[in-house]
Scaffold this motif. Sequence first.
Motif, PDB file in Angstrom:
ATOM      1  N   SER B 337      -4.214  15.761   1.956  1.00 22.44           N
ATOM      2  CA  SER B 337      -3.925  15.110   0.532  1.00 22.44           C
ATOM      3  C   SER B 337      -3.427  13.833   0.762  1.00 22.44           C
ATOM      4  O   SER B 337      -3.969  12.863  -0.002  1.00 22.44           O
ATOM      5  CB  SER B 337      -2.819  15.940  -0.225  1.00 22.44           C
ATOM      6  N   ILE B 338      -2.642  13.561   1.551  1.00 20.63           N
ATOM      7  CA  ILE B 338      -2.147  12.137   1.577  1.00 20.63           C
ATOM      8  C   ILE B 338      -3.075  11.311   2.362  1.00 20.63           C
ATOM      9  O   ILE B 338      -3.465  10.053   1.955  1.00 20.63           O
ATOM     10  CB  ILE B 338      -0.720  12.124   2.663  1.00 20.63           C
ATOM     11  N   ALA B 339      -3.705  11.690   3.306  1.00 17.96           N
ATOM     12  CA  ALA B 339      -5.124  10.797   4.066  1.00 17.96           C
ATOM     13  C   ALA B 339      -6.093  10.636   2.956  1.00 17.96           C
ATOM     14  O   ALA B 339      -6.696   9.412   2.928  1.00 17.96           O
ATOM     15  CB  ALA B 339      -5.404  11.626   5.371  1.00 17.96           C
ATOM     16  N   ASN B 340      -6.298  11.448   1.915  1.00 12.70           N
ATOM     17  CA  ASN B 340      -7.428  11.479   1.035  1.00 12.70           C
ATOM     18  C   ASN B 340      -6.775  10.410  -0.161  1.00 12.70           C
ATOM     19  O   ASN B 340      -7.600   9.586  -0.303  1.00 12.70           O
ATOM     20  CB  ASN B 340      -7.422  12.666   0.211  1.00 12.70           C
ATOM     21  N   THR B 341      -5.796  10.280  -0.468  1.00 14.67           N
ATOM     22  CA  THR B 341      -5.022   9.275  -1.168  1.00 14.67           C
ATOM     23  C   THR B 341      -5.140   7.906  -0.729  1.00 14.67           C
ATOM     24  O   THR B 341      -5.505   6.831  -1.171  1.00 14.67           O
ATOM     25  CB  THR B 341      -3.568   9.391  -1.568  1.00 14.67           C
ATOM     26  N   THR B 342      -4.647   7.850   0.717  1.00  9.13           N
ATOM     27  CA  THR B 342      -4.721   6.829   1.534  1.00  9.13           C
ATOM     28  C   THR B 342      -6.130   6.170   1.389  1.00  9.13           C
ATOM     29  O   THR B 342      -6.466   5.021   1.169  1.00  9.13           O
ATOM     30  CB  THR B 342      -4.120   6.850   2.878  1.00  9.13           C
ATOM     31  N   LEU B 343      -7.161   6.750   1.682  1.00 10.69           N
ATOM     32  CA  LEU B 343      -8.412   6.493   2.053  1.00 10.69           C
ATOM     33  C   LEU B 343      -9.007   5.956   0.535  1.00 10.69           C
ATOM     34  O   LEU B 343      -9.788   5.007   0.639  1.00 10.69           O
ATOM     35  CB  LEU B 343      -9.411   7.430   2.569  1.00 10.69           C
ATOM     36  N   ASN B 344      -8.537   6.467  -0.380  1.00 11.94           N
ATOM     37  CA  ASN B 344      -9.011   6.350  -1.618  1.00 11.94           C
ATOM     38  C   ASN B 344      -8.313   4.776  -2.091  1.00 11.94           C
ATOM     39  O   ASN B 344      -8.960   3.686  -2.740  1.00 11.94           O
ATOM     40  CB  ASN B 344      -8.709   7.083  -2.659  1.00 11.94           C
ATOM     41  N   GLN B 345      -7.013   4.501  -1.698  1.00 11.67           N
ATOM     42  CA  GLN B 345      -6.327   3.586  -2.003  1.00 11.67           C
ATOM     43  C   GLN B 345      -6.811   2.262  -1.265  1.00 11.67           C
ATOM     44  O   GLN B 345      -6.898   1.079  -1.737  1.00 11.67           O
ATOM     45  CB  GLN B 345      -4.846   3.714  -1.799  1.00 11.67           C
TER      46      GLN B 345
END
Lengths: 342, 383
Positions: B337-345
Amino acid sequence: MKRTLASAAGAILATALFAAPAMAQGSGSATIDAIMKRGQLVCGVAGLTAGFSLPDSQGVMRGIDADSCRTVAAAVLGDASKIRFVPTTTTNRFTMLQSGEVDMLYRSTTWTLGREASLGTEFASINFYDGTGFLVKTSTNVKSVKELDGATVCVQPGTSTELAIADYFRVNKMKFTPILMQDLSEIQNAYLAGRCDAYSTDASGLASFRSQQGAKAPEHTLLPEIISKEPLGAMVRKGDDKFFDVVRWTYFATLIAEENGMDSKTIDSFAANTVPEIRRFLGLEGDMGKQLGLDNKWAYNVIKQVGNAAEIWERNITPLGVPRGINNLWTKGGLNYAPPMR
Amino acid sequence: MTLSWSDPMFRSIVWQVVIIGGFAAIAWYLVSNTSTNLKARRIATGFEFLGRTAGIPIGEHMIDYEPSINTYGYALFVGVLNTLKVSVVGVVLATLLGTLIGILRLSRNWLISKLTASYVEVLRDIPLLLQLLFWYTVLQGLPAARQSFNPVPGVFLSNRGVKLPALNWEAPHLWALAAFVLGCVATHYVGKRADRIQDATGVRPRVWPVALGLLIAVPVAVWAALGAPWSIEWPVLRGFNFQGGLTVSPEYFALLLGLVIYTSAYVAEIVRSGILSVPHGQIEAGGALGLRQGVILRKIILPQALRVIIPPMTSQYLNLTKNSSLAVAIGYQDMVSIANTTLNQTGQAIEGIFMIGLLYLVISLSISLFMNWYNARVALVER
C-alpha cells in the motif's frame, strides 16, 4: 489495486518492449496522428464522480471532465462523439497516460510542480479551480476543520489531498488518523459506516458525493474551510507540443466563446458578424485552425457540438449545487482568462 | 585434449554459456530499452526519491512517523514493519489454530470431526479477498465509539477497533522479562541434564518444579524486589475517539482474522496428513510397551509427523505473508500500500514495483531459510 499493479506492470512491459516513439509525418504530432488514424480520441476520466464523469442510465459518460474531453474530440476530429472514455483510478492514471493507453487525461487531476517535473507529463488547461474540503456527519455538530483535532479522516491514497491534509494538520498542530483506501466507493462506504469522522477530497468531489446521497444529503455537512489550492485540468504527455497546444486552445475557445456570448444555440447567428476575433474564431477569416494543424472550423465545432464554458458548467456542475465562484470568467470575478485568439 | 561435440563436459559448458549469454542479452535489452524510453518520455528515474520527504500520512506505525519530516524510504520501512506485524502474528496464530483443528478432525467424536471438516472445506473454498471484505464489513458494523460494547471493564469494541487497557511499561518489567528469558534458557539445560541422568540411570528426575520456579517465581521475585510497579492506562472516550490504552484497528484486525482463519484451514489439513502418515501400529506398539499417551505423542508421532508437516507448512507461511498484500483492499497500510502510494506520488512506477518485488523476495527467502534449517533439524537421522 490488482488492476493498478497490473496496469503499472503492463506499462513497464510496454515501455520496456517498444522502441522509441515513432516521429510522425502528417501533423507533426504523434498523438494527433494516432487519433486521426483511430478516428477516435481516447480520454482518461474517473468514471465515478457525478458532475465530473459518470455514465448516465444510457451508459453515456456525463460530466464536466467528459464534456472537456468531447471538446478536444470536436476540435481534432470535427465530431464530439468520436471518443472513447477510459475509467482510470487515482493510482493508475499517470501510468496509463505515460504508456499511451490514453491520449490525455481529464480526471480531476491537480496541477502540481512535482507531477509536471517528474512524471513526463504536463498540464494543458485548468477546467476546474478546486480546493481540499471536508465532509462530516451533521450529527457530530462539527462546524470547522479546527475542531477535527484527533479525528479519523478517510482519504484516497495517491492524491494531492493526502499531502494537503498532512501539511494542514501539522501547521495547525493538530493530530489525525488517516484511513486510506484505493477504491473510491470503498472509502466512501467507510465514511458512511462511521469508520471515519470526516471524508476529505476536493470540495467539488464532496459536493458530488453529497448530492448522490439524495434524500440523505442533509445528514452530511461540508465544512466551510478550503485548505488548499487544487487546480484540476487536462494532462498530456510531454514532448508533443502540437497536441498540447490543441488541448490548451480548445479550452480557451470555450472561454472566448462565452466572453463573446456565443453558445451552441446562438453560434450560427454569428456568421454575419463583423468583429474580427469572432470571424477568426468561426474560421471565416485567417488560418487559426491551420496554424494548430486542425480544420479551420475547429472552434466552431467545439461550441456547436459541446458548448461554451458556461454551458458545460451549467449542464454538469450546477445540478450539484456548487456556485461557479472563482470558476467564472475574469470579467465576472473569476479566474478564467483566455489569451486573445489572433 | 581435443574439443569434441561428443564430449559431454564440452557440450554442457557450451550450452551453459549460450543460455547465460542469451539471458544476459535479454536483460541488457530490457534495461537499456526501458531507460532510453523513460528518457525519451522525460520520466524521472533512479532511487533519489527515497531520500525525499514523504508527506504521505500513515495511519498505523510501529515506530514514530511524521509525514512532514520522514522520507519515502523511511515510510517504506514503516510499511515493511506493518507487513511483518501482520505476517508474524498471523503465522503463529494460524499454526496454533490450524493444529488444533487438524487434531480435532481426527477425533472419534462424530460431531467434532464433522464440524472441523466443514470448517476446513468451507474456508478453503471461499476466496480470501471475499473473506477479508466480509470481516472488515462485520467490524465496521460495530457501534460507534460513543455506543461501544464494553464486555469487560477497560475493553471497548466499536467501529474504531478494539481498545484494551495498556500496562505502563517501566524498567522493572523489562528486568522481569529478562529474567523470564534467562529462565527459558536455564529450563532448557535442566531438561538436557534430566535426559542425561535418565540415559545413565533410567530414572528421570522431576523437571517441572524447577521449571516453574525458573519461569514464574524468579521473574515475579525480580519484579517484586524492584518495587512491584503496576499501573494500567485505561482507554477513555474523549473527543472523537478513545484516548490512551492499546488499539487494535479494524483494518489490522480484519486482515489478521481473515489471514489466520483462511490459512488455518490449510494448516489443519497438513497437520492431519502428517499425523496420519505415522502407521497406527507404532502407536499401538508404544501402548503395548506401557508408554503414556503424552510420551507416545512426543516421542513417536511428532518426530515422524513433523518431517511430513514442515515442507508444506513453509509454503503456507509464504502464502500468508504474500496474501497480506490484499491489505490494500481494506485500507491496512502494509508495504504494498505504501509503495503504491509512493510510486503514484513520485510517478516512479518501475522503481516502486521493483522494490515491492525485492522486499517480498527478501522476506520470503528469510522464511524459507529458517524453515529449511528447522526442517533439517527435525529430519530423521538415517544411519
